[in-house]
Design a protein around this motif. Structure first.
Motif, short mmCIF file in Angstrom:
data_model
loop_
_atom_site.label_atom_id
_atom_site.label_comp_id
_atom_site.label_asym_id
_atom_site.label_seq_id
_atom_site.Cartn_x
_atom_site.Cartn_y
_atom_site.Cartn_z
N ASN A 39 0.82 -1.21 0.00
CA ASN A 39 0.00 0.00 0.00
C ASN A 39 0.86 1.27 0.00
O ASN A 39 0.47 2.29 -0.57
CB ASN A 39 -0.95 0.01 1.19
N HIS A 40 2.01 1.20 0.65
CA HIS A 40 2.91 2.35 0.62
C HIS A 40 3.38 2.64 -0.80
O HIS A 40 3.45 3.82 -1.21
CB HIS A 40 4.11 2.09 1.53
N LYS A 41 3.69 1.58 -1.54
CA LYS A 41 4.12 1.76 -2.93
C LYS A 41 2.99 2.32 -3.80
O LYS A 41 3.25 2.97 -4.81
CB LYS A 41 4.62 0.43 -3.49
N LYS A 42 1.75 2.04 -3.38
CA LYS A 42 0.60 2.59 -4.11
C LYS A 42 0.35 4.06 -3.77
O LYS A 42 -0.51 4.70 -4.36
CB LYS A 42 -0.66 1.78 -3.79
N GLY A 43 1.09 4.57 -2.80
CA GLY A 43 0.95 5.98 -2.43
C GLY A 43 -0.07 6.26 -1.36
O GLY A 43 -0.55 7.40 -1.25
N SER B 82 -8.88 10.60 -3.30
CA SER B 82 -7.67 11.41 -3.37
C SER B 82 -6.72 11.10 -2.23
O SER B 82 -5.53 11.42 -2.28
CB SER B 82 -8.00 12.90 -3.35
N MET B 83 -7.28 10.47 -1.16
CA MET B 83 -6.42 10.07 -0.05
C MET B 83 -5.50 8.94 -0.46
O MET B 83 -4.47 8.70 0.16
CB MET B 83 -7.27 9.62 1.15
N VAL B 84 -5.89 8.18 -1.44
CA VAL B 84 -5.09 7.04 -1.88
C VAL B 84 -4.43 7.42 -3.21
O VAL B 84 -4.87 7.03 -4.29
CB VAL B 84 -5.95 5.78 -2.07
N ALA B 85 -3.46 8.23 -3.10
CA ALA B 85 -2.80 8.71 -4.32
C ALA B 85 -1.39 9.16 -3.99
O ALA B 85 -1.03 9.32 -2.87
CB ALA B 85 -3.60 9.87 -4.90
#
Length: 592
Positions: free
Chosen positions: A274-278, A589-592
């Motif tokens: 998930n970190h790599k997904k931003g 937008s939080m997951v970007a």
């Protein structure tokens, strides 16, 4: 109708009464039903565990304390080599507790693991007895100063027997104290206080087993030979199995929760993915948790979210609403993340208390060898066996535990308001501080013995009492404090693993002691000219003790810093997490 209402009222009252007598921690009885406090657990069950521990520790200490002498006398090894081998063996026994804890938590449960590994332990004891009984399994006696070394097969047989004992210890030790503590429901105020006392009396049982092992058994071995010396601990080990089985109907059993290491790996993988997904952990984001009363970790209750180690929280963030919520390699629950956090949280304390057990390793090696060349006469007709001088440490434990539990705890509780008088970390710190003086005392006595009493048997063995007493006193505080700490700070699913982490400190301490012996020997001139030689009168053992005392000073300073920075389960910054089947991310937008 009135009779019907009365009957219903009675039944309802009985249901309410029964619900209040059922345990709240998910433990079951031997039939698999939720355990009833009136019929299971408490002191009635834990007494079986305590008696079992006395018998098992009698066996272990009778072997470990005397094994250096067996390797020197019967297997013709040098003193430094024998000390190193026994330190390595003890180290392996306690490091293997990680394997035993894994088996208990993931597959068998604590009780079945204890029974299974006890049987392996007993087989090892039988083989060790055969090693002493059959002449072909040992080298022939020395002729003058010529001692034929043991053959490869003879050494292999002995080490195989010791290996089984170490393997058995590794399965028993991480489970036995935890299994005993499981007999008390921490949600019940009365049982919670009894659980605090259990750890003190459990350590008392360890010391009682040690006393019987280093007195009765070693005396019999000295008077009647190695076969008797090994046969009695073998019988004690077998008795311990029967005692443990005797309490089956009274125990409370925690169900296996699955592999904790797999769950840890899932948290790491999911958080990195998930970190790599931003993924960004903003205040408004929701973390995933199952919508059930219990967690999805079998036998474990839910854990509240904490603000510590926030990077790992990314494992509980949903990044794709199409993704299955049951794939834990992609999405973990808050409880699973918090379980891993609780494990990480204890690691600094684990690392900063390990040196204590370097001190403990000396009691079964160099302390014993000091005793062999000292005056051990007690009266005109009795000579204290060298291995029995460990009694001095055990007596300090047997003296201090009742005093601490009966007098000190109530007084401290009155002033501090803490249920145990002082916290587990404070208790550990007291033990580490005392340990500094234990090795300082040992150094002073050894220098005086070598300089002023060079002739064998000219100095009384009772001059060793202060160093044994101080080691034992430090152990009373540190050992019990660590047992309490690692049990309390662990979540339901990793209690055996957490106890094993504490026990690995004993093993690592033995290994560090062995490494220290080799390093000091190599750095100071080897077995012929160094600090540690075959003959203590030509060695400089006092300098070795001062070195360990210095290491203890540094370690104590590190512990003070680590414990000051430590945030326990009740001080990690709890935040609320909504329980729901799918925790939605409110803004993409939080997951970007």
């Amino acid at each position: 109708m009135r009779k019907v209402r009365d009957l219903l009222a009675v039944l309802q009252k009985e249901d309410v009464q029964q619900s209040t007598t059922l345990v709240s921690n998910g433990c079951v009885d031997f039939r698999g039903n939720i355990a009833d406090k009136r019929k299971t657990g408490g002191w009635n069950a834990s007494l079986f565990v305590i008696v079992n521990e006395v018998a098992e520790r009698l066996a272990f200490y009778a072997i470990s304390i005397n094994m250096v002498r067996y390797l020197i006398i019967e297997m013709h090894q040098s003193l430094p080599d024998a000390a190193a081998h026994i330190n390595n063996w003890i180290g392996a026994a306690f490091v293997l507790t990680l394997l035993g804890a894994f088996v208990a938590d993931a597959y068998l449960g604590r009780f079945k693991t204890m029974i299974t590994y006890s049987c392996v332990y007993a087989v090892g004891m039988v083989l060790l007895t055969l090693s002493a009984a059959i002449d072909d399994l040992r080298p022939p006696p020395c002729i003058g100063h010529v001692c034929k070394p043991a053959t490869g097969k003879q050494t292999a047989f002995l080490y195989f027997a010791l290996g089984l004992i170490a393997f058995g210890t590794g399965g028993i030790k991480p489970c036995v104290s935890t299994f005993g503590a499981d007999q008390f429901d921490i949600a019940d105020e009365k049982e919670l206080q009894k659980k605090s006392s259990f750890f003190n009396w459990f350590f008392f049982a360890i010391s009682m087993g040690a006393i019987l092992g280093v007195t009765v058994v070693i005396y019999i071995q000295t008077e009647h030979g190695w076969v008797w010396g090994f046969s009695i601990p073998t019988a004690a080990m077998m008795i311990s199995i029967f005692v443990l089985v005797g309490g089956i109907r009274y125990y409370r059993y925690q169900k296996p929760t699955g592999s904790p290491f797999t769950r840890f790996a899932q948290v790491v993988v999911a958080s990195i993915r998930n970190h790599k997904k931003g993924v960004q952990l903003k205040p408004s984001i929701q973390l995933y948790e199952v919508n059930t009363q219990a967690s999805d970790i079998i036998g474990a209750s839910k854990l509240p979210h904490s603000a510590q180690y926030r990077f790992l929280d990314k494992a509980a963030v949903i990044t794709d609403h199409e993704t299955s919520t049951t794939n834990r390699w992609r999405l973990c629950t808050v409880t699973q993340v918090e379980e891993f956090k609780s494990f990480i949280r204890i690691l600094p304390i684990w690392a900063s208390t390990m040196v204590m057990f370097i001190n403990l390793a000396q009691t079964s090696t160099f302390f014993i060898n000091q005793a062999t060349i000292m005056n051990r006469e007690l009266g005109h007709s009795f000579v204290i066996p060298a291995g029995s001088v460990s009694l001095f440490a055990a007596v300090s434990v047997l003296t201090l535990v009742p005093i601490y539990e009966g007098l000190a705890v109530p007084i401290l509780r009155h002033y501090t308001g803490h249920k145990r008088g002082i916290t587990s970390l404070q208790r550990i710190g007291v033990g580490l501080f005392i340990s500094i003086f234990a090795l300082g005392s040992a150094a002073v006595v050894e220098k005086d013995r070598r300089d002023n009493y060079p002739k064998p048997n000219s100095m009384s063995v009772f001059w060793l009492v202060p160093q044994f007493f101080l080691v034992g006193s430090g152990e009373v505080f540190t050992y019990v404090g660590l047992m309490e700490f690692f049990y309390d700070e662990a979540s339901d699913g990793i209690r055996s693993i957490s106890s094993a982490m504490f026990l690995t400190e004993i093993g690592m301490g033995s290994w560090l002691s062995s490494a220290l012996v080799k390093i000091v020997g190599s750095a100071t001139g080897g077995i012929d000219e160094g600090w540690l030689r075959n003959t203590l009168n030509t060695s400089q053992l006092d300098k070795f003790y001062w070195l360990i005392a210095g290491i203890n000073v540094v370690n104590f300073s590190v512990f003070l810093f680590v414990s000051w920075r430590y945030k326990g389960r009740d001080r990690v910054g709890i935040s609320r997490v909504r329980d729901e089947t799918i925790a939605e991310v409110q803004d993409k937008s939080m997951v970007a």
